[in-house]
Design a protein around this motif. Structure first.
Motif, PDB file in Angstrom:
ATOM      1  N   THR A 192       0.938  -1.894  -0.593  1.00 47.82           N
ATOM      2  CA  THR A 192      -0.386   0.169  -0.104  1.00 47.82           C
ATOM      3  C   THR A 192       0.932   1.187  -0.296  1.00 47.82           C
ATOM      4  O   THR A 192       1.705   1.191   0.922  1.00 47.82           O
ATOM      5  CB  THR A 192      -0.841  -0.320   0.589  1.00 47.82           C
ATOM      6  OG1 THR A 192      -1.765  -1.078   1.455  1.00 47.82           O
ATOM      7  CG2 THR A 192      -2.123   1.065   1.120  1.00 47.82           C
ATOM      8  N   PHE A 220       1.818  -7.448  -8.563  1.00 44.01           N
ATOM      9  CA  PHE A 220       0.929  -6.755  -7.732  1.00 44.01           C
ATOM     10  C   PHE A 220       1.238  -5.328  -7.119  1.00 44.01           C
ATOM     11  O   PHE A 220       1.769  -5.410  -6.204  1.00 44.01           O
ATOM     12  CB  PHE A 220       0.911  -8.020  -6.664  1.00 44.01           C
ATOM     13  CG  PHE A 220       0.508  -9.652  -6.927  1.00 44.01           C
ATOM     14  CD1 PHE A 220      -1.143  -9.795  -7.092  1.00 44.01           C
ATOM     15  CD2 PHE A 220       1.427 -10.293  -6.925  1.00 44.01           C
ATOM     16  CE1 PHE A 220      -0.805 -10.851  -7.524  1.00 44.01           C
ATOM     17  CE2 PHE A 220       1.553 -11.140  -7.640  1.00 44.01           C
ATOM     18  CZ  PHE A 220      -0.120 -12.014  -8.131  1.00 44.01           C
ATOM     19  N   LYS A 222      -0.691  -2.945  -4.946  1.00 41.66           N
ATOM     20  CA  LYS A 222      -1.520  -3.123  -4.027  1.00 41.66           C
ATOM     21  C   LYS A 222      -1.906  -1.111  -3.676  1.00 41.66           C
ATOM     22  O   LYS A 222      -1.483  -0.676  -4.593  1.00 41.66           O
ATOM     23  CB  LYS A 222      -1.740  -3.059  -2.598  1.00 41.66           C
ATOM     24  CG  LYS A 222      -0.760  -4.108  -2.060  1.00 41.66           C
ATOM     25  CD  LYS A 222      -1.310  -5.370  -2.571  1.00 41.66           C
ATOM     26  CE  LYS A 222      -0.858  -7.039  -2.389  1.00 41.66           C
ATOM     27  NZ  LYS A 222      -1.636  -7.971  -3.113  1.00 41.66           N
ATOM     28  N   THR A 223      -3.053  -1.349  -2.850  1.00 44.66           N
ATOM     29  CA  THR A 223      -3.691   0.325  -3.198  1.00 44.66           C
ATOM     30  C   THR A 223      -2.925   1.193  -3.027  1.00 44.66           C
ATOM     31  O   THR A 223      -1.954   1.204  -1.878  1.00 44.66           O
ATOM     32  CB  THR A 223      -4.643  -0.147  -2.023  1.00 44.66           C
ATOM     33  OG1 THR A 223      -5.527  -0.606  -2.279  1.00 44.66           O
ATOM     34  CG2 THR A 223      -5.272   1.695  -1.860  1.00 44.66           C
ATOM     35  N   ASP A 250      -5.055  -2.629  -7.257  1.00 45.52           N
ATOM     36  CA  ASP A 250      -5.194  -2.377  -6.734  1.00 45.52           C
ATOM     37  C   ASP A 250      -6.185  -1.336  -6.998  1.00 45.52           C
ATOM     38  O   ASP A 250      -5.417  -0.222  -7.491  1.00 45.52           O
ATOM     39  CB  ASP A 250      -5.597  -2.547  -5.493  1.00 45.52           C
ATOM     40  CG  ASP A 250      -5.434  -4.080  -5.534  1.00 45.52           C
ATOM     41  OD1 ASP A 250      -5.674  -4.923  -5.839  1.00 45.52           O
ATOM     42  OD2 ASP A 250      -4.702  -4.448  -3.636  1.00 45.52           O
ATOM     43  N   ASN A 251      -7.173  -0.595  -6.042  1.00 47.02           N
ATOM     44  CA  ASN A 251      -7.610   0.873  -5.809  1.00 47.02           C
ATOM     45  C   ASN A 251      -6.099   1.685  -5.554  1.00 47.02           C
ATOM     46  O   ASN A 251      -5.582   1.581  -5.563  1.00 47.02           O
ATOM     47  CB  ASN A 251      -8.626   1.481  -4.834  1.00 47.02           C
ATOM     48  CG  ASN A 251      -9.578   0.832  -4.720  1.00 47.02           C
ATOM     49  OD1 ASN A 251     -10.439   0.323  -5.614  1.00 47.02           O
ATOM     50  ND2 ASN A 251     -10.546   0.207  -2.904  1.00 47.02           N
ATOM     51  N   LYS A 276      -7.484  -4.055 -11.797  1.00 43.06           N
ATOM     52  CA  LYS A 276      -8.972  -4.290 -10.736  1.00 43.06           C
ATOM     53  C   LYS A 276      -9.496  -3.898  -9.429  1.00 43.06           C
ATOM     54  O   LYS A 276     -10.970  -2.941  -9.647  1.00 43.06           O
ATOM     55  CB  LYS A 276      -8.760  -5.275  -9.802  1.00 43.06           C
ATOM     56  CG  LYS A 276      -9.118  -6.714  -8.816  1.00 43.06           C
ATOM     57  CD  LYS A 276      -8.474  -7.598  -8.070  1.00 43.06           C
ATOM     58  CE  LYS A 276      -7.623  -7.028  -6.482  1.00 43.06           C
ATOM     59  NZ  LYS A 276      -6.981  -8.673  -5.800  1.00 43.06           N
ATOM     60  N   GLY A 277      -9.333  -2.652  -8.954  1.00 40.01           N
ATOM     61  CA  GLY A 277      -9.699  -1.345  -8.118  1.00 40.01           C
ATOM     62  C   GLY A 277      -9.623  -0.451  -9.063  1.00 40.01           C
ATOM     63  O   GLY A 277      -9.412   0.298  -9.718  1.00 40.01           O
ATOM     64  N   SER A 280      -7.645   2.856 -10.412  1.00 40.49           N
ATOM     65  CA  SER A 280      -5.898   2.393 -11.040  1.00 40.49           C
ATOM     66  C   SER A 280      -5.592   2.419 -12.466  1.00 40.49           C
ATOM     67  O   SER A 280      -6.870   3.285 -13.296  1.00 40.49           O
ATOM     68  CB  SER A 280      -6.301   0.809 -10.751  1.00 40.49           C
ATOM     69  OG  SER A 280      -7.372   0.325 -11.551  1.00 40.49           O
ATOM     70  N   GLY A 306     -12.259  -2.343 -12.607  1.00 38.98           N
ATOM     71  CA  GLY A 306     -12.588  -0.945 -11.479  1.00 38.98           C
ATOM     72  C   GLY A 306     -13.222   0.024 -12.779  1.00 38.98           C
ATOM     73  O   GLY A 306     -12.980   0.021 -13.465  1.00 38.98           O
TER      74      GLY A 306
END
Length: 434
Positions: A192, A220, A222-223, A250-251, A276-277, A280, A306
């Motif tokens: 994150t 990957f 992350k947010t 992610d977001n 996905k988020g 993004s 997303g």
């Protein structure tokens, strides 16, 4: 017609190799399951190309090279890439295993992990197990299944929450032994609100025997994380390069791909961002040069799940002699991904009447409240531009070179390191025979 995959190793041999490497039982099981899948699954289907006609059976066997403690001891073929990097965070793989790893004390103190994946499996098992082969899956095709069964060496990069790394982390992947399996797997986890740039080079020796590179990347973000991934492939004419790259965002995460396809052999490259988020973003820049009788198949994808997501793809390819390239740009906006924006551009410049390049922009839209667009062009050097430059006293050869470099500039200028830009420029000149 389905082509039967010839397995380079049997289950007993693969199990023994995994145990000899002290891998955990769950990984041995994953390898064996993937090997079983490889025997049953079909080869990937390439647009307007038949991969079954490529030389893709030469996986060799697992051969580990001796580790080195100083960069003065690395093979001459990569000396130029690692000079002046004694203090840099660096991983070097040679053939089937890693020969050098270093992480700066400053980054280690912040909790950054940067090592080979085979070490990370044992030392950071839970992190690896939760992510490995969850986005680049063995079920995709016999190629991805074989990779999941045979992968070796590789890189594991983990950036903790809120850690921003300003200096790129780097890796060099070298294949210079004809009978050695070369299948590195790169796993990057940016936690994150972290930020990182990762750069790698794929290089081969002077082999006269066919070799397959079957590699995969999983990222990957992350947010709120920001990941920049730059990779240059400069494998020789006897190396067939099969590369899958996947990123899950992610977001509010962002992913930037910068890919230099400078190989001299047949190449299949598939780069995919999964947004996905919500919020993004993905930005993919691909540069490629084909020469000789190369067969090249490049796919760049962005899949929007997303809301308020955005993707940008730019591909520039130059084809000379008898080279053939199929370039696919695929933007997929799923139902529910409202306010998303997907844009793409593919351009091919052909320097020979016998070269061939196809640019295929594809939009797959399942949502109304979005924006999307594409552009594609295929053509030769504009003679009017050449004549204009020649009228200013510039020779034809230099005029054509300037036009080609201008064509490639939108990608080259985005390389995050000055040294990497210089390297790419040198590779472009070599590939163009200048």
């Amino acid at each position: 017609m389905t082509t039967q995959t010839i397995l380079p190793v049997n289950a007993e041999g693969l199990s023994e190799l995994s145990k000899r490497s002290n891998e955990p039982a769950w990984l041995t099981e994953k390898r064996l399951n993937a090997l079983e899948m490889a025997a049953e699954l079909a080869l990937p289907k390439l647009e307007k190309m038949r991969i079954e006609r490529w030389d893709i059976q030469n996986y060799g066997s697992h051969k580990v090279s001796d580790a080195v403690t100083s960069l003065n001891d690395v093979p001459a073929s990569i000396q130029e890439l690692v000079k002046d990097k004694e203090d840099a965070s660096l991983v070097i793989q040679r053939n089937s295993g890693t020969i050098y790893t270093k992480l700066s004390p400053e980054l280690a103190a912040q909790g950054v992990i940067f090592t080979d994946l085979q070490t990370a499996v044992k030392e950071h098992e839970e992190l690896v197990k939760a992510h490995l082969f969850t986005v680049t899956t063995p079920e995709e095709s016999s190629v991805t299944a074989l990779h999941a069964a045979l992968w070796n060496g590789g890189v594991f990069l983990y950036v903790p929450k809120n850690v921003e790394i300003s200096v790129p982390l780097q890796a060099v992947m070298l294949t210079d032994e004809e009978d050695a399996t070369f299948a590195p797997h790169i796993l990057v986890i940016a936690d994150t609100n972290s930020s990182v740039t990762y750069v790698d080079n794929y290089v081969s020796g002077d082999s006269t025997k066919a070799i397959v590179h079957n590699g995969a990347v999983e990222v990957f973000a992350k947010t709120g994380a920001k990941v920049r991934y730059a990779t240059i492939h400069q494998l020789g004419e006897h190396v067939t390069d099969l590369s899958y790259r996947r990123a899950v965002l992610d977001n509010d995460a962002s992913m930037e791909w910068i890919v230099g396809e400078m190989n001299s052999g047949d190449t299949m490259s598939d780069t995919n961002s999964i947004l996905k988020g919500s919020g993004s973003t993905s930005d993919s820049k691909i540069i490629a040069i084909g020469s000789g009788s190369q067969k090249l198949n490049y796919s760049t994808r962005a899949v929007h799940h997303g809301k308020n997501t955005s993707s940008q793809m730019i591909t520039r390819a130059v084809m000379r002699e008898h080279a053939t390239a199929i370039i696919n740009g695929i933007t997929k906006i799923e139902k529910g991904a409202t306010k998303s924006d997907g844009q793409q551009t593919e351009k091919v410049l052909m320097l020979s009447p016998k070269a061939r390049g196809d640019a295929n922009p594809i939009l797959l839209i399942d949502e109304d409240d979005v924006t999307a667009g594409h552009a594609a062009s295929v053509g030769q050097v504009n003679p009017e531009q050449v004549y204009y430059l020649m009228s200013r006293g510039i020779s034809r050869e230099i005029a054509e070179s300037l036009i080609i470099y201008g064509f490639l500039a939108p990608v080259v200028s985005e390389i995050p390191l000055e040294g990497l830009q210089t390297q790419l420029q040198s590779l472009i000149e070599r590939k163009l025979g200048q």
